[in-house]
Design a protein around this motif. Structure first.
Motif, PDB file in Angstrom:
ATOM      1  N   VAL A   1      74.301  26.300  59.531  1.00 20.98           N
ATOM      2  CA  VAL A   1      74.047  24.848  59.617  1.00 20.98           C
ATOM      3  C   VAL A   1      72.973  24.528  58.712  1.00 20.98           C
ATOM      4  O   VAL A   1      71.758  24.598  59.416  1.00 20.98           O
ATOM      5  N   PRO A   2      72.723  23.996  57.356  1.00 25.30           N
ATOM      6  CA  PRO A   2      71.622  23.433  56.814  1.00 25.30           C
ATOM      7  C   PRO A   2      70.642  22.660  57.976  1.00 25.30           C
ATOM      8  O   PRO A   2      71.185  21.501  58.590  1.00 25.30           O
ATOM      9  N   HIS A   3      69.437  22.878  57.793  1.00 28.92           N
ATOM     10  CA  HIS A   3      68.515  22.229  58.713  1.00 28.92           C
ATOM     11  C   HIS A   3      68.550  20.645  58.475  1.00 28.92           C
ATOM     12  O   HIS A   3      68.622  20.182  57.392  1.00 28.92           O
ATOM     13  N   LEU A   4      68.483  19.796  59.256  1.00 31.53           N
ATOM     14  CA  LEU A   4      68.386  18.494  59.501  1.00 31.53           C
ATOM     15  C   LEU A   4      66.908  17.839  59.157  1.00 31.53           C
ATOM     16  O   LEU A   4      66.112  18.477  59.613  1.00 31.53           O
ATOM     17  N   SER A   5      66.956  16.698  58.704  1.00 33.97           N
ATOM     18  CA  SER A   5      65.425  16.471  58.292  1.00 33.97           C
ATOM     19  C   SER A   5      64.817  15.834  59.972  1.00 33.97           C
ATOM     20  O   SER A   5      65.436  15.877  60.686  1.00 33.97           O
ATOM     21  N   LYS A   6      63.468  16.577  59.856  1.00 33.39           N
ATOM     22  CA  LYS A   6      62.572  16.470  61.147  1.00 33.39           C
ATOM     23  C   LYS A   6      63.063  17.363  62.003  1.00 33.39           C
ATOM     24  O   LYS A   6      62.690  17.260  63.162  1.00 33.39           O
ATOM     25  N   THR A   7      63.773  18.605  61.841  1.00 36.89           N
ATOM     26  CA  THR A   7      64.003  19.808  62.551  1.00 36.89           C
ATOM     27  C   THR A   7      63.318  20.799  61.787  1.00 36.89           C
ATOM     28  O   THR A   7      63.167  20.898  60.645  1.00 36.89           O
ATOM     29  N   TYR A   8      62.890  21.770  62.659  1.00 41.74           N
ATOM     30  CA  TYR A   8      62.107  22.913  61.977  1.00 41.74           C
ATOM     31  C   TYR A   8      62.584  24.202  62.433  1.00 41.74           C
ATOM     32  O   TYR A   8      62.022  24.999  62.840  1.00 41.74           O
ATOM     33  N   LEU A   9      63.821  24.339  62.667  1.00 41.88           N
ATOM     34  CA  LEU A   9      64.656  25.417  63.305  1.00 41.88           C
ATOM     35  C   LEU A   9      64.988  26.402  62.061  1.00 41.88           C
ATOM     36  O   LEU A   9      65.343  26.031  61.054  1.00 41.88           O
ATOM     37  N   ASP A  10      64.571  27.618  62.467  1.00 39.04           N
ATOM     38  CA  ASP A  10      65.160  28.632  61.326  1.00 39.04           C
ATOM     39  C   ASP A  10      66.455  29.375  61.809  1.00 39.04           C
ATOM     40  O   ASP A  10      67.213  29.605  61.080  1.00 39.04           O
ATOM     41  N   GLY A  11      66.775  29.514  63.175  1.00 45.42           N
ATOM     42  CA  GLY A  11      67.775  29.911  63.803  1.00 45.42           C
ATOM     43  C   GLY A  11      67.806  29.680  65.132  1.00 45.42           C
ATOM     44  O   GLY A  11      67.002  29.358  65.845  1.00 45.42           O
ATOM     45  N   ALA A  12      69.028  30.206  65.694  1.00 46.80           N
ATOM     46  CA  ALA A  12      69.336  30.171  67.099  1.00 46.80           C
ATOM     47  C   ALA A  12      70.181  31.237  67.692  1.00 46.80           C
ATOM     48  O   ALA A  12      70.600  31.916  66.728  1.00 46.80           O
TER      49      ALA A  12
ATOM     50  N   HIS B   1      67.973  39.203  76.248  1.00 45.58           N
ATOM     51  CA  HIS B   1      67.461  37.929  76.634  1.00 45.58           C
ATOM     52  C   HIS B   1      68.079  36.863  77.201  1.00 45.58           C
ATOM     53  O   HIS B   1      68.970  36.646  76.500  1.00 45.58           O
ATOM     54  N   GLU B   2      67.922  36.277  78.228  1.00 40.70           N
ATOM     55  CA  GLU B   2      68.740  35.656  78.790  1.00 40.70           C
ATOM     56  C   GLU B   2      68.469  33.850  78.495  1.00 40.70           C
ATOM     57  O   GLU B   2      67.346  33.570  78.132  1.00 40.70           O
ATOM     58  N   GLY B   3      69.472  33.152  78.396  1.00 36.32           N
ATOM     59  CA  GLY B   3      69.135  31.648  77.904  1.00 36.32           C
ATOM     60  C   GLY B   3      69.619  31.617  76.457  1.00 36.32           C
ATOM     61  O   GLY B   3      70.218  32.330  75.736  1.00 36.32           O
ATOM     62  N   ALA B   4      69.042  30.568  75.995  1.00 34.35           N
ATOM     63  CA  ALA B   4      69.412  30.008  74.664  1.00 34.35           C
ATOM     64  C   ALA B   4      67.931  30.179  73.934  1.00 34.35           C
ATOM     65  O   ALA B   4      66.992  29.575  74.659  1.00 34.35           O
ATOM     66  N   TYR B   5      68.039  30.271  72.728  1.00 36.87           N
ATOM     67  CA  TYR B   5      66.751  30.562  71.810  1.00 36.87           C
ATOM     68  C   TYR B   5      66.861  29.447  70.603  1.00 36.87           C
ATOM     69  O   TYR B   5      67.716  29.583  69.693  1.00 36.87           O
ATOM     70  N   LEU B   6      66.165  28.635  70.239  1.00 36.45           N
ATOM     71  CA  LEU B   6      66.153  27.800  69.173  1.00 36.45           C
ATOM     72  C   LEU B   6      64.689  28.202  68.568  1.00 36.45           C
ATOM     73  O   LEU B   6      63.611  27.660  69.259  1.00 36.45           O
ATOM     74  N   ASP B   7      64.681  28.808  67.403  1.00 38.39           N
ATOM     75  CA  ASP B   7      63.321  29.281  66.854  1.00 38.39           C
ATOM     76  C   ASP B   7      62.845  28.714  65.527  1.00 38.39           C
ATOM     77  O   ASP B   7      63.660  28.727  64.564  1.00 38.39           O
ATOM     78  N   ASP B   8      61.509  28.224  65.800  1.00 36.66           N
ATOM     79  CA  ASP B   8      60.928  27.838  64.481  1.00 36.66           C
ATOM     80  C   ASP B   8      59.842  29.199  64.183  1.00 36.66           C
ATOM     81  O   ASP B   8      58.911  29.312  64.883  1.00 36.66           O
TER      82      ASP B   8
ATOM     83  N   ALA C   1      67.221  15.243  67.056  1.00 36.84           N
ATOM     84  CA  ALA C   1      67.984  15.877  65.986  1.00 36.84           C
ATOM     85  C   ALA C   1      68.272  17.299  66.030  1.00 36.84           C
ATOM     86  O   ALA C   1      69.333  17.900  65.731  1.00 36.84           O
ATOM     87  N   GLU C   2      67.558  18.060  67.057  1.00 39.64           N
ATOM     88  CA  GLU C   2      67.509  19.673  67.159  1.00 39.64           C
ATOM     89  C   GLU C   2      69.029  19.549  67.878  1.00 39.64           C
ATOM     90  O   GLU C   2      69.949  20.348  67.538  1.00 39.64           O
TER      91      GLU C   2
END
Length: 209
Positions: free
Chosen positions: A60-71, A108-115, A1-2
């Motif tokens: 993008v509003p969070h999808l169910s079963k995802t716990y992301l605040d931002g990226a 910071h290098e790379g991608a960050y998916l943050d909870d 889902a993420e």
């Protein structure tokens, strides 16, 4: 889902036209950006400001079963800051926004998916939290305010400190709650929603009006 959420973010970001990105220019512009944190209505000034800086901004509003605040990640050489508004409150909006921008500014290098409910477990997350906190509220001013005010944080005192710091009082309340200076139940009316002010930036399913 993420990954579905990330794909949607990329799709929307690719449809945006943004300016050229320059790290030094973004860093120099941060005080102006954070100045919008004084009034709730000014959150609507954030997306166009970031676009001018060459930063894609997507909600993008969070999808169910995802716990992301931002990226935060890069797309064709331009940074992308994405938010889910999982907690639709002014304190979360500003902290998440600045946390993601901190990943960019700190290189910071790379991608960050943050909870952001999770404890920071890498040097990059620790640094992004520290930068976001300090950009949002001057640490010495906050320390002095808490020392002077504790344990009686009235609406008036919090509002006065917010005015003095040029920050919406909800941002002050969120910080005091997070640091367990005041209980989560205290002064909640200051924690206003931001989504009504960001309607045109919200990704809504179906045809766009």
């Amino acid at each position: 889902a993420e990954m579905a959420w990330v794909k949607r973010v990329e799709h929307l970001a690719l449809r945006q036209t943004v300016g050229d990105f320059d790290l030094g220019r973004l860093e120099a512009a941060l005080p102006e950006l954070v100045g919008y944190a004084a009034a709730a209505r000014d959150v609507r000034r954030v997306p166009p400001f970031l676009h001018d800086q060459g930063v894609h901004f997507v909600i993008v509003p969070h999808l169910s079963k995802t716990y992301l605040d931002g990226a935060a990640f890069r797309l064709n050489g331009n940074p992308v800051v994405a938010m889910s508004l999982r907690y639709d409150r002014i304190d979360n909006f500003w902290f998440t926004l600045l946390h993601e921008l901190a990943h960019i500014v700190a290189g910071h290098e790379g991608a960050y998916l943050d909870d952001l409910d999770e404890a920071a477990d890498t040097p990059e997350e620790v640094e992004a939290n520290r930068l976001a906190r300090d950009w949002l509220i001057d640490p010495e001013a906050l320390e002095a305010f808490v020392a002077d005010t504790d344990p009686y944080f009235s609406r008036e005192k919090v509002a006065a400190f917010g005015r003095h710091a040029a920050r919406h009082p909800g941002i002050v309340v969120g910080r005091l709650q997070h640091e367990e200076v005041i209980p989560w139940s205290h002064l909640r009316s200051f924690l206003v929603e931001v989504s009504p002010k960001l309607q045109e930036w919200l990704d809504t399913p179906g045809p766009r009006a």
